[in-house]
Motif scaffolding. Structure first.
Motif, PDB file in Angstrom:
ATOM      1  N   ARG A  23       1.035  -1.104   0.277  1.00 17.76           N
ATOM      2  CA  ARG A  23       0.046   0.035   0.031  1.00 17.76           C
ATOM      3  C   ARG A  23       0.704   1.149   0.074  1.00 17.76           C
ATOM      4  NH1 ARG A  23      -5.305  -1.256   1.652  1.00 17.76           N
ATOM      5  NH2 ARG A  23      -5.648   1.102   2.351  1.00 17.76           N
ATOM      6  N   LYS A 284      -9.498  -1.924   2.888  1.00 17.63           N
ATOM      7  CA  LYS A 284      -8.644  -2.901   2.429  1.00 17.63           C
ATOM      8  C   LYS A 284      -8.642  -3.451   1.014  1.00 17.63           C
ATOM      9  CE  LYS A 284      -7.795  -4.963   7.040  1.00 17.63           C
ATOM     10  NZ  LYS A 284      -8.169  -6.345   7.801  1.00 17.63           N
ATOM     11  N   ALA A 312      -3.176   3.694  -0.378  1.00 15.48           N
ATOM     12  CA  ALA A 312      -4.191   2.438  -0.777  1.00 15.48           C
ATOM     13  C   ALA A 312      -3.347   1.612  -1.633  1.00 15.48           C
ATOM     14  CB  ALA A 312      -5.382   2.810  -1.465  1.00 15.48           C
ATOM     15  N   ALA A 313      -3.704   0.457  -2.045  1.00 13.65           N
ATOM     16  CA  ALA A 313      -3.102  -0.348  -3.099  1.00 13.65           C
ATOM     17  C   ALA A 313      -3.805  -0.420  -4.261  1.00 13.65           C
ATOM     18  CB  ALA A 313      -3.228  -1.952  -2.523  1.00 13.65           C
ATOM     19  N   ASN A 355       0.500  -7.050  -6.088  1.00 12.66           N
ATOM     20  CA  ASN A 355      -1.110  -6.558  -5.705  1.00 12.66           C
ATOM     21  C   ASN A 355      -2.100  -7.014  -6.672  1.00 12.66           C
ATOM     22  OD1 ASN A 355       0.184  -4.965  -3.778  1.00 12.66           O
ATOM     23  ND2 ASN A 355      -0.333  -2.936  -4.673  1.00 12.66           N
TER      24      ASN A 355
END
Length: 408
Positions: A23, A284, A312-313, A355
């Protein structure tokens, strides 16, 4: 240690640091080992490190010619099973015909639904297999494939069966997702259609092991929030993960709902703004960007730079489909993410590996370390940056899936 195979001649061994989804700033943190070696036992990485630190033995040793090695790419968003084409739509759209007019003339996504529902399983498999091969040749070792063009219960089950057949006939790993794509054209049929999806289609797909996740398209011209919530509840009741197409054209609350519900991923995001980015930072869910759509449809690019800076991812996929992203290269999706979505080269690697794996709920792929599946991408170059740099040609020289080299 006695390894089945030892790979040497690795100029740079590149993998994302940490575990799980990276992230924010962590997306740019790569672990790079020069003059590296990889020991493989069965289908897994058993040891990785500098070549000079390997003190075991191996049944076979393969020198890779001083090339860079990265994890096999993971494509977390494709629609590879379809029949028919959208060439007339493409020609009309670039000539200035509005999408609403294309739909009114019988084109658009519903034309793909008609052709797909009319095709046999054998026909669909014959059409989809070379698409999967093309993605594999572009470096993808795991590919998510969605249904969604079948529409009816029967046609969706056929499509999911085709995805299962792809999983057995292709060396790549296939992740099957049941996509609830478009509602009935007749608004009066929506209630019955949703009941079929939630009470029959989702439970059957789960019971037969035909899908690991359920996805839904939340948009003004697709499903609303209440309908999406019902689909999510049905998926959870059948022990399936959830995903969502959101904010492609309008931000109507789909991202917030999906993140609150614990979706593995929220995909598209071309219309996402500060409020949606903040929701991603709090939750998440992995934000899956699809730059092929931006290129093909001329939509604004998903705000990946802002999403990363919010902590964030981000993952990247092709969105391979006939209407909005006829992109047959996972590597090119990564390269486009650098140009269109402002990812750095290191972030693009993370987005296309670790990711993207997290967007599928997978922790055993997307990195190169002891215990991960030995899915490895060997470049034709000694420098890993050639992977997100190259356009219009493949920078990939070799591909290993589960420790075995596959023919490209």
């Amino acid at each position: 240690m006695i390894a089945d195979r030892l790979l040497t001649g690795i100029s740079q061994l590149v993998s994302t640091a940490g575990i799980g989804a990276a992230r924010g700033a962590a997306m740019g943190e790569l672990e790079i080992i020069t003059d590296a070696a990889i020991a493989i036992v069965d289908d897994q990485v058993a040891w990785v490190g500098p070549r000079t630190e390997w003190h075991g033995s191996a049944t076979t040793e393969q020198h890779l010619g001083n090339r860079a090695v990265l994890p096999g790419l993971v494509d977390p968003h494709t629609h590879a099973v379809w029949a028919g084409d959208r060439l007339a739509d493409f020609e009309a759209r670039v000539s200035g015909v509005p999408y609403e007019a294309i739909l009114a003339g019988g084109g658009g996504i519903r034309s793909t639904v008609r052709h797909t529902a009319a095709a046999s399983a054998e026909q669909l498999l014959a059409l989809a297999a070379p698409r999967i091969d093309a993605l594999m040749r572009s470096g993808a070792t795991t590919i998510e494939v969605k249904s969604g063009y079948g529409f009816t219960h029967e046609a969706e089950i056929v499509s999911l069966g085709v995805i299962a057949a792809l999983a057995t006939s292709s060396p790549v790993g296939i992740e099957a997702t049941l996509l609830i794509h478009v509602p009935p054209a007749n608004a009066a049929e929506r209630v019955d259609y949703l009941a079929m999806v939630t009470h029959e289609l989702i439970p059957e797909a789960a019971r037969r092991g035909l899908a690991r996740s359920v996805d839904i398209f939340i948009e003004q011209e697709a499903f609303n929030l209440a309908e999406a919530a019902a689909v999510f509840a049905a998926a959870r009741a059948s022990a399936l993960s959830i995903k969502a197409h959101v904010d492609q054209f309008h931000a109507i609350g789909g991202l917030d709902l999906a993140v609150e519900q614990g979706a593995l991923s929220v995909d598209h995001l071309e219309a996402s703004g500060p409020a949606q980015i903040a929701a991603l930072a709090r939750g998440k869910s992995v934000a899956v960007i699809l730059p092929g759509v931006t290129l093909h449809l001329g939509l604004p690019a998903a705000p990946a730079r802002a999403i990363i800076e919010a902590g964030a991812a981000v993952a990247v996929g092709t969105d391979l489909n006939p209407g909005s992203s006829p992109l047959f290269s996972t590597q090119q999706a990564m390269a486009l993410a650098v140009r269109l979505n402002r990812l750095t080269p290191a972030e693009a690697v993370t987005a296309g590996t670790a990711n993207a794996a997290a967007a599928l709920g997978r922790g055993d792929i997307g990195r190169i370390r002891s215990g991960t599946r030995a899915d490895l991408l060997v470049l034709d170059s000694a420098d890993w940056r050639d992977l997100p740099y190259t356009l219009g040609a493949s920078p990939i020289g070799k591909l290993f899936i589960g420790g075995h080299e596959v023919s490209l």
